[in-house]
Motif scaffolding. Structure first.
Motif, PDB file in Angstrom:
ATOM      1  N   ALA A 374       0.826  -1.219   0.000  1.00  0.00           N
ATOM      2  CA  ALA A 374       0.000   0.000   0.000  1.00  0.00           C
ATOM      3  C   ALA A 374       0.856   1.263   0.000  1.00  0.00           C
ATOM      4  N   TYR A 375       0.446   2.242  -0.818  1.00  0.00           N
ATOM      5  CA  TYR A 375       1.119   3.539  -0.823  1.00  0.00           C
ATOM      6  C   TYR A 375       0.030   4.611  -0.806  1.00  0.00           C
ATOM      7  N   PRO A 376       0.243   5.652  -0.026  1.00  0.00           N
ATOM      8  CA  PRO A 376      -0.822   6.653   0.105  1.00  0.00           C
ATOM      9  C   PRO A 376      -0.793   7.705  -0.997  1.00  0.00           C
ATOM     10  N   ILE A 377      -1.761   7.662  -1.894  1.00  0.00           N
ATOM     11  CA  ILE A 377      -1.879   8.699  -2.933  1.00  0.00           C
ATOM     12  C   ILE A 377      -2.492   9.934  -2.266  1.00  0.00           C
ATOM     13  N   LYS A 378      -1.907  11.071  -2.547  1.00  0.00           N
ATOM     14  CA  LYS A 378      -2.377  12.333  -1.926  1.00  0.00           C
ATOM     15  C   LYS A 378      -3.881  12.510  -2.165  1.00  0.00           C
ATOM     16  N   ASN A 379      -4.542  13.085  -1.188  1.00  0.00           N
ATOM     17  CA  ASN A 379      -5.975  13.386  -1.241  1.00  0.00           C
ATOM     18  C   ASN A 379      -6.879  12.155  -1.259  1.00  0.00           C
ATOM     19  N   GLY A 388       0.024  11.922   9.232  1.00  0.00           N
ATOM     20  CA  GLY A 388       1.100  12.312  10.140  1.00  0.00           C
ATOM     21  C   GLY A 388       2.322  11.420  10.008  1.00  0.00           C
ATOM     22  N   ARG A 389       2.171  10.304   9.295  1.00  0.00           N
ATOM     23  CA  ARG A 389       3.261   9.318   9.260  1.00  0.00           C
ATOM     24  C   ARG A 389       3.768   9.045   7.837  1.00  0.00           C
ATOM     25  N   VAL A 390       3.348   9.883   6.894  1.00  0.00           N
ATOM     26  CA  VAL A 390       3.782   9.642   5.504  1.00  0.00           C
ATOM     27  C   VAL A 390       5.280   9.931   5.391  1.00  0.00           C
ATOM     28  N   LEU A 391       5.982   8.991   4.796  1.00  0.00           N
ATOM     29  CA  LEU A 391       7.438   9.124   4.666  1.00  0.00           C
ATOM     30  C   LEU A 391       7.812   9.424   3.233  1.00  0.00           C
ATOM     31  N   ALA A 392       8.320  10.627   3.015  1.00  0.00           N
ATOM     32  CA  ALA A 392       8.822  10.970   1.677  1.00  0.00           C
ATOM     33  C   ALA A 392      10.336  10.957   1.788  1.00  0.00           C
ATOM     34  N   ASP A 397      10.572  16.409  -6.520  1.00  0.00           N
ATOM     35  CA  ASP A 397      10.900  16.255  -7.953  1.00  0.00           C
ATOM     36  C   ASP A 397      11.480  14.897  -8.298  1.00  0.00           C
ATOM     37  N   ARG A 398      11.895  14.166  -7.278  1.00  0.00           N
ATOM     38  CA  ARG A 398      12.566  12.897  -7.579  1.00  0.00           C
ATOM     39  C   ARG A 398      11.774  11.675  -7.132  1.00  0.00           C
ATOM     40  N   ARG A 399      10.580  11.892  -6.635  1.00  0.00           N
ATOM     41  CA  ARG A 399       9.793  10.744  -6.195  1.00  0.00           C
ATOM     42  C   ARG A 399       8.343  10.875  -6.668  1.00  0.00           C
ATOM     43  N   THR A 400       7.626   9.759  -6.570  1.00  0.00           N
ATOM     44  CA  THR A 400       6.187   9.807  -6.859  1.00  0.00           C
ATOM     45  C   THR A 400       5.448   9.341  -5.602  1.00  0.00           C
ATOM     46  N   ASP A 401       4.134   9.425  -5.609  1.00  0.00           N
ATOM     47  CA  ASP A 401       3.376   8.931  -4.454  1.00  0.00           C
ATOM     48  C   ASP A 401       3.587   7.427  -4.255  1.00  0.00           C
ATOM     49  N   ARG A 402       3.939   6.773  -5.343  1.00  0.00           N
ATOM     50  CA  ARG A 402       4.195   5.332  -5.276  1.00  0.00           C
ATOM     51  C   ARG A 402       5.380   5.038  -4.351  1.00  0.00           C
ATOM     52  N   ASP A 403       6.272   6.038  -4.177  1.00  0.00           N
ATOM     53  CA  ASP A 403       7.459   5.844  -3.338  1.00  0.00           C
ATOM     54  C   ASP A 403       7.211   6.227  -1.877  1.00  0.00           C
ATOM     55  N   LEU A 404       6.012   6.708  -1.574  1.00  0.00           N
ATOM     56  CA  LEU A 404       5.759   7.149  -0.200  1.00  0.00           C
ATOM     57  C   LEU A 404       5.633   5.945   0.729  1.00  0.00           C
ATOM     58  N   GLY A 405       6.266   6.046   1.881  1.00  0.00           N
ATOM     59  CA  GLY A 405       6.133   4.992   2.884  1.00  0.00           C
ATOM     60  C   GLY A 405       5.257   5.486   4.029  1.00  0.00           C
ATOM     61  N   VAL A 406       5.060   4.612   5.001  1.00  0.00           N
ATOM     62  CA  VAL A 406       4.254   4.973   6.168  1.00  0.00           C
ATOM     63  C   VAL A 406       5.039   4.563   7.409  1.00  0.00           C
ATOM     64  N   SER A 407       5.448   5.527   8.197  1.00  0.00           N
ATOM     65  CA  SER A 407       6.291   5.177   9.336  1.00  0.00           C
ATOM     66  C   SER A 407       5.481   4.366  10.346  1.00  0.00           C
ATOM     67  N   GLY A 408       6.170   3.448  10.984  1.00  0.00           N
ATOM     68  CA  GLY A 408       5.520   2.652  12.021  1.00  0.00           C
ATOM     69  C   GLY A 408       5.018   1.308  11.530  1.00  0.00           C
ATOM     70  N   ARG A 409       4.777   1.157  10.235  1.00  0.00           N
ATOM     71  CA  ARG A 409       4.344  -0.174   9.781  1.00  0.00           C
ATOM     72  C   ARG A 409       5.608  -1.012   9.552  1.00  0.00           C
ATOM     73  N   HIS A 410       5.406  -2.272   9.165  1.00  0.00           N
ATOM     74  CA  HIS A 410       6.579  -3.123   8.926  1.00  0.00           C
ATOM     75  C   HIS A 410       7.485  -2.501   7.863  1.00  0.00           C
ATOM     76  N   SER A 411       8.725  -2.948   7.840  1.00  0.00           N
ATOM     77  CA  SER A 411       9.703  -2.372   6.917  1.00  0.00           C
ATOM     78  C   SER A 411       9.485  -2.886   5.490  1.00  0.00           C
ATOM     79  N   PRO A 412      10.011  -2.185   4.481  1.00  0.00           N
ATOM     80  CA  PRO A 412       9.926  -2.697   3.110  1.00  0.00           C
ATOM     81  C   PRO A 412      10.527  -4.101   2.995  1.00  0.00           C
ATOM     82  N   ARG A 413      11.601  -4.375   3.778  1.00  0.00           N
ATOM     83  CA  ARG A 413      12.194  -5.734   3.719  1.00  0.00           C
ATOM     84  C   ARG A 413      11.180  -6.773   4.176  1.00  0.00           C
ATOM     85  N   PHE A 414      10.434  -6.446   5.233  1.00  0.00           N
ATOM     86  CA  PHE A 414       9.419  -7.378   5.718  1.00  0.00           C
ATOM     87  C   PHE A 414       8.404  -7.681   4.601  1.00  0.00           C
ATOM     88  N   TYR A 415       7.941  -6.620   3.925  1.00  0.00           N
ATOM     89  CA  TYR A 415       6.907  -6.838   2.898  1.00  0.00           C
ATOM     90  C   TYR A 415       7.463  -7.559   1.681  1.00  0.00           C
TER      91      TYR A 415
END
Ligand code: B12
Ligand code: SF4
Length: 465
Positions: A374-379, A388-392, A397-415
């Motif tokens: 899951a990645y949070p698309i704005k709006n 409050g936990r969106v991680l950019a 200019d160098r990222r998209t919403d697809r690259d946004l993480g969410v702090s506190g959930r499992h790590s990308p390695r876990f997923y």
């Protein structure tokens, strides 16, 4: 002299994943706009980036010097669109952006050179904007609805929302003649042996799945008439002879009476082409599935997302896990394949929910399933939930919403381990059900299940930060 050059930022050769998949489809949004503007008397060029490059775009700008360039932008094409905007500015063109992404980041796009961001449908917006831009540039556009632009003092102005097209039948069909449809069909045929074309029957989706972007159509739902869509299909068949179709609607079977009338229209015209579409389990039943089979539906995609009812409810998906399983079986009985979209890492998902998803996939046994973290698309509501936990991790200019993480959930390695486990556990189950005897294949799948499991255990305490 061209009034506007319409283009988009999706460049196939820059997308290693899509190069492997190789199922490109034409950019319907700008083709709808092109047809509409041409009918209204404008002179329109279309630059189809799909098989092109930024260098070719720059050459075209230098050669034709369009006064206005309109660019369709979505989340994934943002990083290509930004240099396209810069190229337009170097060539002295005004830039109007449309599509689902700029609506969410209007100020950022204006700061990078866009002159106007149009929110919602682009047909009437451009019809009104083009003469205004030609007359006096991007100034004093306060009375043009549905746009964001800047006053001369730099203040950002967002005008009142633009009413949506009431009667979709009043719009001309997409201007496919403006691009090389043959290239799409050739790409399909050389990789898959069949050529596929897309079309849409409706605009907008009234459901509320929390992660889904409604930036263009809001929560409205409008349909073209069955006869109108059938006539477009008839034209596609006569003009391009595709081997199959893709209905790119959000929920193809949303209105049953429409579907039945449409099936009758196709039958009356003697058209039966294999097709793929997307729907929801709660918008299917036996009668609908029978009709889809009769019409030639080869594969139906369902946004299944999770096998945990708790997670589905948190997503406001509005569907029961059992419904998805039952409809997948019903589709199979009628010879229709099922594809499923699965989402990991949604807010509140725990280890037992992931287990439930694996069990769900084993029971439902879709022919294919695709996973996303899951990645949070704005709006979107999901974005609001985790705002409050969106991680950019990078500059805008160098990222998209697809690259946004969410702090506190499992790590990308876990997923990544969880995905490996999910895919191989379901694959192994499928092999066992089918009586697979190839020991190498079975051992490989089993090894992946164990590596995935072990990795999940080892990374369970890691959180995204
Ligand atoms: C078909 C489709 C795809 C196809 C794309 C093939 C293709 N070339 O069409 C496939 C399956 C490949 C795909 C993949 C993905 N997609 Co997609 N897709 C769609 C879908 C269902 C339909 C697009 C469409 O044809 N719409 C019909 C036309 C008529 O509408 P339109 O394009 O929006 O155009 C109108 C307006 O936007 C505006 N407009 C358009 N261009 C311009 C230009 C100017 C200048 C102006 C003024 C106005 C304007 O006017 C048009 C007509 O009124 C949309 C949802 C939707 N209903 O639109 C999602 C959607 C575009 N996809 C989305 C996403 C997230 C993805 C993926 C990232 C999913 C994933 N996790 O992998 C990938 C990314 C692929 C990529 N590399 O770009 C999101 C984008 C969100 C965002 N903020 O950008 C959407 C909105 C779905 C959603 N509701 O969340 N997708
Ligand atoms: S995911 Fe599909 S059903 Fe849900 S809101 Fe989005 S388009 Fe509609």
């Amino acid at each position: 002299m061209t009034d506007v050059l319409l283009t988009h930022g999706y460049c196939l050769r820059e997308d290693p994943h899509e190069l492997k998949v190789m199922k490109p489809y034409p950019p319907l949004g700008i083709l709808f706009i092109s047809a509409y503007l041409k009918r209204a008397g404008f002179s329109v060029d279309v630059f189809d980036m799909t098989f092109q490059s930024l260098a070719a775009f720059e050459r075209l700008l230098a050669a034709t010097r369009p006064p206005v360039v309109g660019i369709y932008t979505n989340m994934m094409t943002k990083l290509r669109v930004l240099p396209m905007i810069a190229a337009c500015k170097r060539a002295g063109a005004l830039v109007v952006l449309g599509g689902p992404e700029p609506a969410n980041y209007s100020e950022e796009y204006l700061a990078r050179g866009a002159d106007v961001v149009a929110i919602g449908e682009g047909e009437a917006a451009l019809e009104e904007l083009l003469p205004r831009l030609a007359r006096s540039g991007p100034h004093a556009l306060d009375d043009v609805s549905g746009i964001v632009f800047r006053h001369d003092d730099g203040t950002v102005v967002r005008t009142s929302p633009r009413p949506q097209v009431r009667d979709l039948d009043a719009l001309p069909d997409p201007d496919r003649e403006a691009i090389h449809i043959e290239e799409y069909l050739a790409a399909w045929r050389s990789h898959h042996g069949v050529g596929s074309l897309s079309l849409i029957c409706a605009r907008g989706c009234p459901y509320h799945c929390n992660w889904c972007s409604h930036a263009v159509y809001g929560n409205t739902h409008r349909r073209r008439s069955p006869a109108r869509v059938a006539a477009e299909v008839e034209y596609l068949v006569e003009r391009y002879a595709p081997d199959q179709l893709w209905y790119a609607d959000d929920v193809f079977t949303i209105k049953h009476s429409w579907l039945f009338a449409y099936a009758d229209e196709l039958k009356r015209r003697g058209i039966r082409l294999p097709f793929e579409c997307i729907s929801r389990a709660d918008r299917l039943d036996d009668a609908v599935i029978d009709r889809l089979a009769e019409m030639g539906c080869a594969r139906l995609w369902i946004g299944s997302e999770s096998g945990s009812q708790r997670v589905l409810d948190a997503m406001e998906r509005g569907v029961k896990v059992e419904q998805v399983q039952a409809m997948t079986h019903a589709l199979r009985r009628r010879g229709i394949e099922t594809g499923m979209f699965i989402m990991l890492g949604y807010e509140g998902e725990e280890a037992e929910d992931l287990e439930a998803t694996v069990e769900h996939l084993k029971k439902a046994a879709p022919d294919v399933f695709l996973t996303t973290v899951a990645y949070p698309i704005k709006n979107t509501r999901y974005y609001e939930k985790v705002s409050g936990r969106v991680l950019a991790r990078d500059e805008w200019d160098r990222r998209t919403d697809r690259d946004l993480g969410v702090s506190g959930r499992h790590s990308p390695r876990f997923y990544s381990y969880a995905t490996r486990w999910m895919v191989s556990a379901v694959g192994l189950h499928r092999m066992q059900q089918a009586g697979e005897r190839n020991v190498l294949r079975l051992s490989k799948a089993l090894a992946n299940v164990q590596i995935g499991r072990l990795g999940m255990r080892l990374t369970a305490a890691e959180t995204e930060s």
